[in-house]
Design a protein around this motif. Structure first.
Motif, short mmCIF file in Angstrom:
data_model
loop_
_atom_site.label_atom_id
_atom_site.label_comp_id
_atom_site.label_asym_id
_atom_site.label_seq_id
_atom_site.Cartn_x
_atom_site.Cartn_y
_atom_site.Cartn_z
N ASP A 123 0.70 -1.19 0.06
CA ASP A 123 -0.25 -0.06 0.06
C ASP A 123 0.56 1.22 -0.17
OD1 ASP A 123 -1.85 1.95 -0.30
OD2 ASP A 123 -2.19 1.56 2.08
N ARG A 124 1.60 1.68 -1.19
CA ARG A 124 2.13 2.93 -0.90
C ARG A 124 1.83 4.07 -0.87
NH1 ARG A 124 4.32 -1.39 -4.50
NH2 ARG A 124 5.60 -2.32 -3.63
N ASP A 125 0.30 4.08 -1.82
CA ASP A 125 0.00 4.90 -1.56
C ASP A 125 -0.69 5.43 0.15
OD1 ASP A 125 0.98 6.04 -3.94
OD2 ASP A 125 -1.26 5.21 -4.90
N ALA A 126 -0.74 4.99 0.98
CA ALA A 126 -1.09 4.74 2.59
C ALA A 126 -2.84 4.85 2.21
CB ALA A 126 -0.91 5.58 3.27
N ARG A 127 -3.54 4.61 1.81
CA ARG A 127 -4.73 4.29 1.54
C ARG A 127 -5.50 3.62 2.44
NH1 ARG A 127 -7.23 3.57 -4.01
NH2 ARG A 127 -8.98 4.48 -2.53
N VAL A 128 -5.42 2.43 2.85
CA VAL A 128 -5.42 1.71 3.84
C VAL A 128 -5.10 2.10 5.36
CG1 VAL A 128 -5.60 -0.65 4.95
CG2 VAL A 128 -5.14 -0.39 2.48
N ARG A 129 -6.50 2.91 6.10
CA ARG A 129 -5.77 2.77 7.72
C ARG A 129 -5.45 1.16 8.35
NH1 ARG A 129 -9.96 6.42 10.91
NH2 ARG A 129 -8.98 6.38 13.40
N LEU A 130 -4.60 1.17 9.61
CA LEU A 130 -4.42 0.19 10.54
C LEU A 130 -4.63 0.09 11.46
CD1 LEU A 130 -3.50 -2.48 10.82
CD2 LEU A 130 -1.12 -1.71 11.37
N LEU A 131 -5.74 -0.71 11.69
CA LEU A 131 -7.12 -0.98 13.23
C LEU A 131 -5.94 -1.84 13.90
CD1 LEU A 131 -10.14 -0.23 11.91
CD2 LEU A 131 -8.65 1.81 12.82
N ILE A 132 -6.12 -1.48 15.10
CA ILE A 132 -5.18 -3.13 16.40
C ILE A 132 -6.23 -3.22 17.22
CG2 ILE A 132 -3.86 -4.38 17.10
CD1 ILE A 132 -1.91 -3.13 15.07
N ASP A 133 -7.21 -3.97 17.32
CA ASP A 133 -7.42 -4.60 18.98
C ASP A 133 -6.61 -4.23 19.92
OD1 ASP A 133 -10.15 -4.88 20.85
OD2 ASP A 133 -9.28 -7.00 20.67
N ARG A 134 -6.87 -3.85 20.84
CA ARG A 134 -5.34 -3.53 21.94
C ARG A 134 -5.66 -5.02 22.51
NH1 ARG A 134 -4.54 1.83 23.12
NH2 ARG A 134 -6.55 3.16 22.95
N ASP A 135 -6.60 -6.32 22.71
CA ASP A 135 -6.34 -6.55 23.17
C ASP A 135 -5.08 -8.35 22.81
OD1 ASP A 135 -8.64 -6.40 25.52
OD2 ASP A 135 -10.05 -7.68 24.53
N LEU A 136 -5.57 -7.71 21.49
CA LEU A 136 -4.08 -8.57 20.85
C LEU A 136 -2.87 -8.09 21.14
CD1 LEU A 136 -3.58 -10.17 18.25
CD2 LEU A 136 -3.18 -8.00 16.76
N LEU A 137 -2.19 -7.53 21.46
CA LEU A 137 -1.82 -6.73 22.13
C LEU A 137 -0.60 -7.76 23.65
CD1 LEU A 137 -1.71 -2.56 21.75
CD2 LEU A 137 -0.40 -4.46 19.77
N ASP A 138 -1.96 -7.86 24.66
CA ASP A 138 -1.92 -9.50 25.37
C ASP A 138 -1.46 -10.49 25.04
OD1 ASP A 138 -3.04 -7.63 26.85
OD2 ASP A 138 -4.68 -8.16 27.12
N ASP A 139 -1.30 -10.64 23.22
CA ASP A 139 -0.56 -12.44 22.60
C ASP A 139 0.74 -12.08 22.31
OD1 ASP A 139 -2.64 -12.70 22.33
OD2 ASP A 139 -2.82 -12.59 20.45
N THR A 140 1.87 -12.96 23.32
CA THR A 140 3.23 -12.94 22.98
C THR A 140 4.00 -12.77 21.67
OG1 THR A 140 3.60 -14.30 25.11
CG2 THR A 140 5.62 -14.03 23.40
N TYR A 141 2.49 -13.28 20.80
CA TYR A 141 3.23 -13.89 18.87
C TYR A 141 2.08 -13.10 18.03
CZ TYR A 141 7.05 -16.79 21.01
OH TYR A 141 7.77 -17.05 21.35
N LEU A 142 2.83 -12.76 17.10
CA LEU A 142 1.61 -12.17 15.89
C LEU A 142 1.49 -13.44 15.23
CD1 LEU A 142 -0.42 -10.10 14.61
CD2 LEU A 142 1.52 -9.43 13.78
N CYS A 143 0.52 -13.63 14.56
CA CYS A 143 0.86 -15.28 13.29
C CYS A 143 -0.05 -14.57 12.10
CB CYS A 143 0.06 -16.58 13.94
SG CYS A 143 1.13 -17.32 15.58
N CYS A 144 0.02 -14.66 10.92
CA CYS A 144 -0.06 -14.31 10.19
C CYS A 144 0.33 -14.69 9.18
CB CYS A 144 -0.11 -12.64 9.70
SG CYS A 144 1.56 -11.80 9.80
N HIS A 145 -0.60 -14.84 7.86
CA HIS A 145 0.02 -14.90 6.41
C HIS A 145 0.65 -14.49 5.77
CE1 HIS A 145 -2.89 -18.36 6.25
NE2 HIS A 145 -4.03 -17.62 6.24
N PRO A 146 2.36 -15.18 5.42
CA PRO A 146 3.12 -14.21 4.09
C PRO A 146 2.40 -13.08 2.71
CG PRO A 146 3.51 -16.13 3.80
CD PRO A 146 2.21 -16.51 4.79
#
Length: 184
Positions: A123-146
């Protein structure tokens, strides 16, 4: 296919957008683990993968406003329910819905079922705004697809928040979504 945990990038050649994810993580010095698997495009399909990773996979939702002029990538715990109305109030955007596959591919170079924070590198034009639910920050790891749903990565949440996200140049907005939503 027997699921195995591997450290770092695969030895075999992968599609370009997946290779770019590994290159980004490697360039940032972020340690990560990987599980290769059959297509896993829902949280339910990821439960077996989670047992190999030893932690939960976060839910990644690509949303937009009614006019499809504002786009959002929401990260939240995989087992947490999501209600658009509760999020809309927090971010000041009425009538949120899931964005189209066409917008997903155009903005993040990702297809449905492969949505990931790593797509923000596209997203080189920064058209997408990133939203993170605070509860996710309690996790030790972030798991996601590449950026493809035939592999899942595991990286430390501190590396994701302190190193990866700043490198993606998408400052997050933190939201608080309830665990038990009573509103529709």
């Amino acid at each position: 296919m027997e699921l195995e945990l591997h450290k770092g990038r695969p030895a075999d050649k992968r599609i370009d957008k997946e290779e770019r994810c590994y290159a980004l993580l490697d360039s940032l010095g972020i340690e990560y683990y990987r599980v290769d698997h059959e297509h896993a495009d829902t949280i339910e399909a990821c439960h077996g993968i989670e047992s190999v990773l030893g932690c939960g996979i976060c839910k990644n939702l690509f949303l937009c406003n009614r006019q499809a002029t504002e786009f959002y990538l929401l990260l939240l715990p995989g087992d947490k329910p999501f209600k658009t109305k509760l999020l809309s109030k927090q971010i000041g955007s009425a009538r949120l819905s899931f964005a189209s596959a066409e917008h997903m591919e155009a903005l993040l170079d990702i297809t449905p079922g492969s949505v990931s924070v790593l797509g923000l590198m596209n997203d080189r034009d920064a058209r997408v705004r990133l939203l993170i639910d605070r509860d996710l920050l309690d996790d030790t790891y972030l798991c996601c697809h590449p950026c493809i749903n035939t592999s899942t990565l595991k990286l430390r949440m501190t590396d994701a928040v302190d190193v990866l996200i700043p490198a993606l140049a998408h400052a997050p907005t933190y939201v608080d979504l309830p665990v038990y939503a009573t509103e529709a």
